[in-house]
Design a protein around this motif. Structure first.
Motif, mmCIF file in Angstrom:
data_model
loop_
_atom_site.group_PDB
_atom_site.id
_atom_site.type_symbol
_atom_site.label_atom_id
_atom_site.label_comp_id
_atom_site.label_asym_id
_atom_site.label_seq_id
_atom_site.Cartn_x
_atom_site.Cartn_y
_atom_site.Cartn_z
ATOM 1 N N SER A 110 0.828 -1.202 0.000
ATOM 2 C CA SER A 110 0.000 0.000 0.000
ATOM 3 C C SER A 110 0.867 1.259 0.000
ATOM 4 O O SER A 110 0.561 2.235 -0.696
ATOM 5 C CB SER A 110 -0.930 -0.007 1.220
ATOM 6 N N THR A 113 2.669 1.590 -3.511
ATOM 7 C CA THR A 113 1.829 1.790 -4.693
ATOM 8 C C THR A 113 0.746 2.840 -4.441
ATOM 9 O O THR A 113 0.760 3.920 -5.036
ATOM 10 C CB THR A 113 1.185 0.466 -5.116
ATOM 11 N N GLY A 114 -0.201 2.542 -3.543
ATOM 12 C CA GLY A 114 -1.318 3.445 -3.318
ATOM 13 C C GLY A 114 -0.902 4.806 -2.802
ATOM 14 O O GLY A 114 -1.373 5.847 -3.283
ATOM 15 N N GLU A 117 0.833 6.776 -5.486
ATOM 16 C CA GLU A 117 -0.142 7.267 -6.455
ATOM 17 C C GLU A 117 -0.888 8.482 -5.905
ATOM 18 O O GLU A 117 -1.167 9.446 -6.640
ATOM 19 C CB GLU A 117 -1.134 6.148 -6.792
ATOM 20 N N MET A 184 -6.694 2.121 4.479
ATOM 21 C CA MET A 184 -6.413 1.574 3.152
ATOM 22 C C MET A 184 -5.313 0.523 3.227
ATOM 23 O O MET A 184 -5.387 -0.537 2.592
ATOM 24 C CB MET A 184 -6.005 2.699 2.204
ATOM 25 N N THR A 188 -5.844 -3.371 2.296
ATOM 26 C CA THR A 188 -4.995 -4.008 1.283
ATOM 27 C C THR A 188 -4.338 -5.262 1.843
ATOM 28 O O THR A 188 -4.261 -6.297 1.166
ATOM 29 C CB THR A 188 -3.915 -3.024 0.805
ATOM 30 N N SER A 298 -0.364 10.557 2.751
ATOM 31 C CA SER A 298 0.418 9.488 2.098
ATOM 32 C C SER A 298 1.904 9.785 2.168
ATOM 33 O O SER A 298 2.728 8.881 2.366
ATOM 34 C CB SER A 298 -0.026 9.338 0.636
#
Length: 555
Positions: A110, A113-114, A117, A184, A188, A298
């Motif tokens: 997570s 990648t997430g 992003e 999140m 995941t 993030s």
């Protein structure tokens, strides 16, 4: 996030310059239109066409600069994301095994990648917007002061109000965005576990419980995301209200100045346009609040990963000599936590070419012992030497290049069987791979495509491929951790014969519970509760009254 962007100063400077030219021309537009309006009011139509032509050219050039800025900004953001992903990959390679073991794979995925992003999306939407908005605010304010300082003061009053609203809402939304990122990651991880263990979930009928866990985490993500979006979504309507209120005040005072003859109609028209342009960027930035807050949350999670404590620094150079395999543990101790010792006062010596069998109950510390040899973990006390050299003085890459390891839990990479066997020796020829596969009794075609979980292969076939991988690597020291536990008796006997060839001339550590695997070991090490309770040289094992078996006997 600012530090990430500043890594690419050339692209940032190019984007800023294009934005500056575009904003200067945009700011000049209302003034030119105001002059055209005054020409119409004065009836001077001869100069109207050239004035409109200049205005059109200004807006065309401004649009071209804006497009160039968009191109540079996109490249800047994508290059930043590229660099960030590379940093994360490099960081994961430098993290100690304990960090990875202490977190779910879904959690790390997570972040890699997430979260990256989310940062990319926030930067993509905000970089050019912040640059242009800042320039527009400064430019329009200068033009408003030039036209009418009193009206400019009225317009500026809305700025601190807008800033206070944005700050208060952002502070309130930040915890929800942090919780959203955490939820999140947890979701995941849960999905990754449920997918990886799908067969096990079905086998034990735990589908409803798995679905319930998913719904609970999904609900938590829904609530955190809804609250974060709701709070941040209040910013733009509130700023729009403040901006419209200021716009009305400017229109009223501007009309009074026109009536008193202080300003011309064209000047008031230009000022009203500037007032709109002045409030617009603030509203646009507020509209990005949700994206920016999510990106900041993030970025915090990624920063935490990048700031994690790495493995101890390595020596600048290694020995450069091929090891003979003389391994000595000098009063070694190891613990994951200060109050929970796992290994205590472990001392043993394995001569070059010897095979040391490590036996003991589950949890005795057998796998931890060889993990220390591989430097997957660093010793808490004592030291380990190979050929008299402390492992702490040997670069990990050099050490591990000379040690082959076959684990009970095998892992295959997506690709062909040949690629998996040659993973430890990328430059191995096809003939070398075929020989290793033959010695390890791999019957699958080398061109068979497998996935990370093995796909069509059984557990035994995966383990045979892992053994062949060790064969082709040709290491000086070999570690076998229950390497034949998934094999049937006949295949195990064949593999043991091949492994006896592989062990010849190499120092070998064998962790096993089957006597057939360790019967011909030169040294048997018995462990219990993190200690070596007995070291037995080669000879009959307790309870084993038969002579060493031959391949025919085993078969």
């Amino acid at each position: 996030m600012i530090r990430l962007v500043l890594r690419h100063r050339v692209l940032l400077a190019g984007s800023f310059c294009c934005g500056l030219v575009s904003v200067v021309l945009v700011v000049a537009g209302p003034l030119l239109l105001g002059r055209a309006t005054d020409l119409v009011v004065a009836g001077d139509l001869d100069e109207l066409a050239p004035a409109l032509g200049v205005t059109l050219a200004v807006y065309v050039v401004s649009g071209a600069c804006w497009a160039a800025q968009g191109r540079l900004t996109t490249r800047l953001v994508q290059r930043t994301a590229f660099t960030l992903r590379a940093d994360i990959e490099a960081k994961l390679a430098r993290l100690p095994l304990s960090y990875v073991e202490g977190r779910g794979r879904g959690e790390l995925l997570s972040r890699a990648t997430g979260d990256v992003e989310a940062i990319t999306l926030a930067l993509q939407q905000s970089v050019s917007q912040v640059i242009n908005s800042t320039l527009i605010v400064v430019g329009t304010l200068a033009m408003m002061v030039r036209i009418s300082p009193p009206l400019a003061l009225v317009a500026v009053i809305t700025v601190p109000v807008s800033a206070a609203i944005t700050t208060a809402a952002g502070r309130r939304a930040r915890p929800f965005f942090d919780r959203q990122g955490q939820a999140m990651g947890e979701l995941t991880a849960q999905v990754e576990e449920a997918y990886t263990g799908h067969d096990l979930v079905r086998q034990f009928g735990r589908g409803p419980e798995s679905s319930a866990a998913f719904r609970e985490l999904n609900q938590a993500l829904f609530e955190a995301g809804s609250r974060a979006q709701f709070v941040s979504g209040l910013i733009q309507p509130a700023l729009a209200f403040v901006a419209n209120l200021g716009y009305v005040v400017v229109a009223v005072f501007g009309g009074l100045q026109v009536a008193s003859g202080t300003l011309s109609i064209g000047a008031v028209q230009a000022f009203v346009q500037y007032a709109r342009s002045f409030a617009g960027p603030l509203s646009n930035i507020a509209g990005l609040s949700a994206l920016v807050q999510a990106g900041i949350a993030s970025a915090g999670r990624v920063s935490e990963l990048l700031a994690a404590e790495e493995e101890p620094p390595e020596p600048a150079r290694g020995t450069g000599d091929a090891p003979r395999g003389h391994v000595v543990f000098h009063r070694v101790g190891f613990r994951y936590a200060d109050d929970a010792p796992l290994l205590e006062n472990v001392s043993l010596e394995v001569a070059p070419g010897q095979t040391a069998a490590i036996v003991g109950p589950t949890g005795a510390g057998k796998t931890t012992l060889v993990s220390l040899l591989m430097r997957f973990h660093e010793v808490s006390e004592g030291r380990i030497t190979v050929d008299g050299v402390d492992l702490a003085e040997v670069p990990r890459a050099e050490l591990r290049a000379n040690i082959g390891m076959v684990l009970q839990d095998t892992w295959l990479f997506g690709g062909t069987v040949e690629a998996n066997i040659a993973y430890g020796a990328p430059h191995a020829s096809r003939e070398q791979v075929e020989r290793a596969a033959r010695l390890a009794c791999v019957e699958r075609s080398l061109d068979t495509v497998v996935d990370e979980e093995g796909g069509v292969l059984s557990a035994g076939e995966r383990q045979l491929i892992a053994i062949a991988r060790a064969f082709v690597a040709d290491p000086a020291i070999l570690v076998l951790d229950e390497a034949t536990s998934s094999l049937d008796t006949r295949t195990e006997a064949l593999v043991l014969r091949a492994m006896r060839q592989l062990r010849r001339g190499r120092t070998c550590f064998v962790i096993a519970h089957r006597l057939s695997t360790i019967r011909d070991a030169d040294l048997t090490i018995v462990m219990e509760a993190g200690r070596i309770v007995e070291q037995r040289p080669r000879g009959p094992l307790p309870g084993d009254r038969r002579p060493p078996a031959t391949l025919r006997d085993e078969t």
